[in-house]
Design a protein around this motif. Sequence first.
Motif, mmCIF file in Angstrom:
data_model
loop_
_atom_site.group_PDB
_atom_site.id
_atom_site.type_symbol
_atom_site.label_atom_id
_atom_site.label_comp_id
_atom_site.label_asym_id
_atom_site.label_seq_id
_atom_site.Cartn_x
_atom_site.Cartn_y
_atom_site.Cartn_z
ATOM 1 N N GLU A 70 0.830 -1.203 0.000
ATOM 2 C CA GLU A 70 0.000 0.000 0.000
ATOM 3 C C GLU A 70 0.869 1.260 0.000
ATOM 4 O OE1 GLU A 70 -3.315 0.616 -0.224
ATOM 5 O OE2 GLU A 70 -3.560 -1.522 -0.649
ATOM 6 N N ARG A 71 1.933 1.264 0.814
ATOM 7 C CA ARG A 71 2.860 2.407 0.824
ATOM 8 C C ARG A 71 3.484 2.599 -0.558
ATOM 9 N NH1 ARG A 71 4.225 0.056 5.693
ATOM 10 N NH2 ARG A 71 6.188 -0.793 4.898
ATOM 11 N N ASN A 72 3.881 1.501 -1.190
ATOM 12 C CA ASN A 72 4.484 1.579 -2.525
ATOM 13 C C ASN A 72 3.490 2.089 -3.564
ATOM 14 O OD1 ASN A 72 6.884 0.622 -1.517
ATOM 15 N ND2 ASN A 72 6.436 -1.501 -2.031
ATOM 16 N N ARG A 73 2.240 1.638 -3.476
ATOM 17 C CA ARG A 73 1.202 2.112 -4.398
ATOM 18 C C ARG A 73 0.985 3.605 -4.249
ATOM 19 N NH1 ARG A 73 -4.088 3.474 -3.837
ATOM 20 N NH2 ARG A 73 -4.099 2.839 -1.666
ATOM 21 N N ILE A 74 0.902 4.059 -3.002
ATOM 22 C CA ILE A 74 0.678 5.476 -2.729
ATOM 23 C C ILE A 74 1.847 6.308 -3.249
ATOM 24 C CG2 ILE A 74 0.505 7.161 -0.865
ATOM 25 C CD1 ILE A 74 -1.120 4.953 0.659
ATOM 26 N N LYS A 75 3.070 5.857 -2.988
ATOM 27 C CA LYS A 75 4.244 6.590 -3.480
ATOM 28 C C LYS A 75 4.265 6.649 -5.005
ATOM 29 C CE LYS A 75 7.153 4.348 -0.665
ATOM 30 N NZ LYS A 75 8.422 3.931 -0.041
ATOM 31 N N ARG A 76 3.901 5.559 -5.653
ATOM 32 C CA ARG A 76 3.883 5.524 -7.112
ATOM 33 C C ARG A 76 2.873 6.533 -7.668
ATOM 34 N NH1 ARG A 76 3.576 0.432 -7.409
ATOM 35 N NH2 ARG A 76 1.322 0.273 -7.471
ATOM 36 N N VAL A 77 1.685 6.583 -7.074
ATOM 37 C CA VAL A 77 0.654 7.522 -7.524
ATOM 38 C C VAL A 77 1.095 8.960 -7.256
ATOM 39 C CG1 VAL A 77 -1.718 8.307 -7.130
ATOM 40 C CG2 VAL A 77 -1.221 5.870 -7.299
ATOM 41 N N MET A 78 1.713 9.223 -6.112
ATOM 42 C CA MET A 78 2.164 10.571 -5.788
ATOM 43 C C MET A 78 3.269 11.038 -6.736
ATOM 44 S SD MET A 78 2.230 10.667 -1.681
ATOM 45 C CE MET A 78 0.753 10.610 -0.719
ATOM 46 N N ARG A 79 4.222 10.160 -7.020
ATOM 47 C CA ARG A 79 5.297 10.514 -7.953
ATOM 48 C C ARG A 79 4.739 10.803 -9.340
ATOM 49 N NH1 ARG A 79 7.972 5.662 -6.478
ATOM 50 N NH2 ARG A 79 9.012 5.994 -4.516
ATOM 51 N N ASP A 80 3.794 9.996 -9.778
ATOM 52 C CA ASP A 80 3.200 10.196 -11.089
ATOM 53 C C ASP A 80 2.431 11.515 -11.150
ATOM 54 O OD1 ASP A 80 2.687 9.194 -13.774
ATOM 55 O OD2 ASP A 80 0.598 9.004 -13.101
ATOM 56 N N SER A 81 1.703 11.837 -10.103
ATOM 57 C CA SER A 81 0.972 13.094 -10.048
ATOM 58 C C SER A 81 1.943 14.277 -10.106
ATOM 59 C CB SER A 81 0.134 13.159 -8.777
ATOM 60 O OG SER A 81 -0.480 14.406 -8.661
ATOM 61 N N PHE A 82 3.032 14.194 -9.349
ATOM 62 C CA PHE A 82 4.033 15.262 -9.389
ATOM 63 C C PHE A 82 4.642 15.369 -10.782
ATOM 64 C CE2 PHE A 82 8.422 16.704 -9.068
ATOM 65 C CZ PHE A 82 8.245 17.924 -8.453
ATOM 66 N N ARG A 83 4.959 14.233 -11.385
ATOM 67 C CA ARG A 83 5.570 14.214 -12.716
ATOM 68 C C ARG A 83 4.677 14.926 -13.735
ATOM 69 N NH1 ARG A 83 4.972 11.176 -17.236
ATOM 70 N NH2 ARG A 83 3.353 9.927 -16.263
ATOM 71 N N LEU A 84 3.371 14.687 -13.677
ATOM 72 C CA LEU A 84 2.443 15.286 -14.624
ATOM 73 C C LEU A 84 2.209 16.775 -14.373
ATOM 74 C CD1 LEU A 84 -0.166 12.413 -14.860
ATOM 75 C CD2 LEU A 84 1.590 13.028 -16.539
ATOM 76 N N HIS A 85 2.353 17.223 -13.127
ATOM 77 C CA HIS A 85 2.088 18.619 -12.780
ATOM 78 C C HIS A 85 3.352 19.463 -12.594
ATOM 79 C CE1 HIS A 85 -1.765 16.719 -11.690
ATOM 80 N NE2 HIS A 85 -2.269 17.869 -12.090
ATOM 81 N N GLN A 86 4.524 18.889 -12.778
ATOM 82 C CA GLN A 86 5.764 19.584 -12.450
ATOM 83 C C GLN A 86 5.958 20.894 -13.209
ATOM 84 O OE1 GLN A 86 9.369 17.510 -13.617
ATOM 85 N NE2 GLN A 86 8.203 16.360 -15.138
ATOM 86 N N HIS A 87 5.441 21.008 -14.423
ATOM 87 C CA HIS A 87 5.659 22.221 -15.204
ATOM 88 C C HIS A 87 4.663 23.324 -14.879
ATOM 89 C CE1 HIS A 87 8.821 20.334 -17.440
ATOM 90 N NE2 HIS A 87 8.039 19.283 -17.650
ATOM 91 N N THR A 88 3.623 23.016 -14.127
ATOM 92 C CA THR A 88 2.668 24.039 -13.718
ATOM 93 C C THR A 88 2.874 24.456 -12.268
ATOM 94 O OG1 THR A 88 1.045 22.366 -13.080
ATOM 95 C CG2 THR A 88 0.911 23.204 -15.329
ATOM 96 N N LEU A 89 3.679 23.712 -11.530
ATOM 97 C CA LEU A 89 3.913 24.010 -10.112
ATOM 98 C C LEU A 89 4.909 25.149 -9.952
ATOM 99 C CD1 LEU A 89 4.208 20.396 -8.671
ATOM 100 C CD2 LEU A 89 2.345 21.995 -8.320
ATOM 101 N N PRO A 90 4.805 25.900 -8.854
ATOM 102 C CA PRO A 90 5.819 26.914 -8.572
ATOM 103 C C PRO A 90 7.159 26.245 -8.250
ATOM 104 C CG PRO A 90 4.295 26.722 -6.741
ATOM 105 C CD PRO A 90 3.769 25.852 -7.832
ATOM 106 N N ILE A 91 8.219 27.015 -8.312
ATOM 107 C CA ILE A 91 9.562 26.479 -8.078
ATOM 108 C C ILE A 91 9.763 26.356 -6.570
ATOM 109 C CG2 ILE A 91 12.012 26.864 -8.441
ATOM 110 C CD1 ILE A 91 11.168 28.459 -10.951
ATOM 111 N N MET A 92 9.347 25.197 -6.058
ATOM 112 C CA MET A 92 9.373 24.936 -4.622
ATOM 113 C C MET A 92 9.849 23.516 -4.365
ATOM 114 S SD MET A 92 5.713 26.533 -3.439
ATOM 115 C CE MET A 92 6.059 26.770 -1.719
ATOM 116 N N ASP A 93 10.288 23.285 -3.134
ATOM 117 C CA ASP A 93 10.538 21.937 -2.648
ATOM 118 C C ASP A 93 9.293 21.519 -1.875
ATOM 119 O OD1 ASP A 93 13.068 21.955 -3.705
ATOM 120 O OD2 ASP A 93 14.057 22.450 -1.824
ATOM 121 N N PHE A 94 8.778 20.334 -2.167
ATOM 122 C CA PHE A 94 7.561 19.833 -1.538
ATOM 123 C C PHE A 94 7.865 18.577 -0.734
ATOM 124 C CE2 PHE A 94 6.130 21.883 -5.472
ATOM 125 C CZ PHE A 94 5.201 22.777 -4.977
ATOM 126 N N ILE A 95 7.224 18.460 0.424
ATOM 127 C CA ILE A 95 7.251 17.222 1.202
ATOM 128 C C ILE A 95 5.807 16.789 1.400
ATOM 129 C CG2 ILE A 95 7.820 16.132 3.395
ATOM 130 C CD1 ILE A 95 10.125 18.057 3.682
#
Length: 114
Positions: free
Chosen positions: A61-86
């Motif tokens: 479940e942790r791996n699934r969640i991390k995979r979905v979060m990384r993919d979401s970040f990957r798709l939105h990275q060019h619209t996000l402000p220049i920030m570090d996110f946790i």
Amino acid sequence: MVKLTFSRKLRLLTSNHFAFVFQQPQLVSIPQLTILGRLNTLGYPRVGLTISKKHVKLAHERNRIKRVMRDSFRLHQHTLPIMDFIVIAKKGLADLDNYTLREALKIVWRRYCR
């Protein structure tokens, strides 16, 4: 052409990177997760994930969640402000299916874009 890759430079890797964000974070939260952000000077956004065993018991479940979060970040990275996110997981995150988690992350990324 915009590249939608998730390379090593887009990740928070060391404890110093995480400590930088924890010092003065901008907080956006929904009931299942919290995202801390802080402006950086690198010219591109980065993301780090913290999903504890306390809130998400099973490793798959942790791996699934991390995979979905990384993919979401990957798709939105060019619209996000220049920030570090946790991204910090809270109780109940494991109960969300992939579609609901993606939609929740989309809402949070939009809040940061404002």
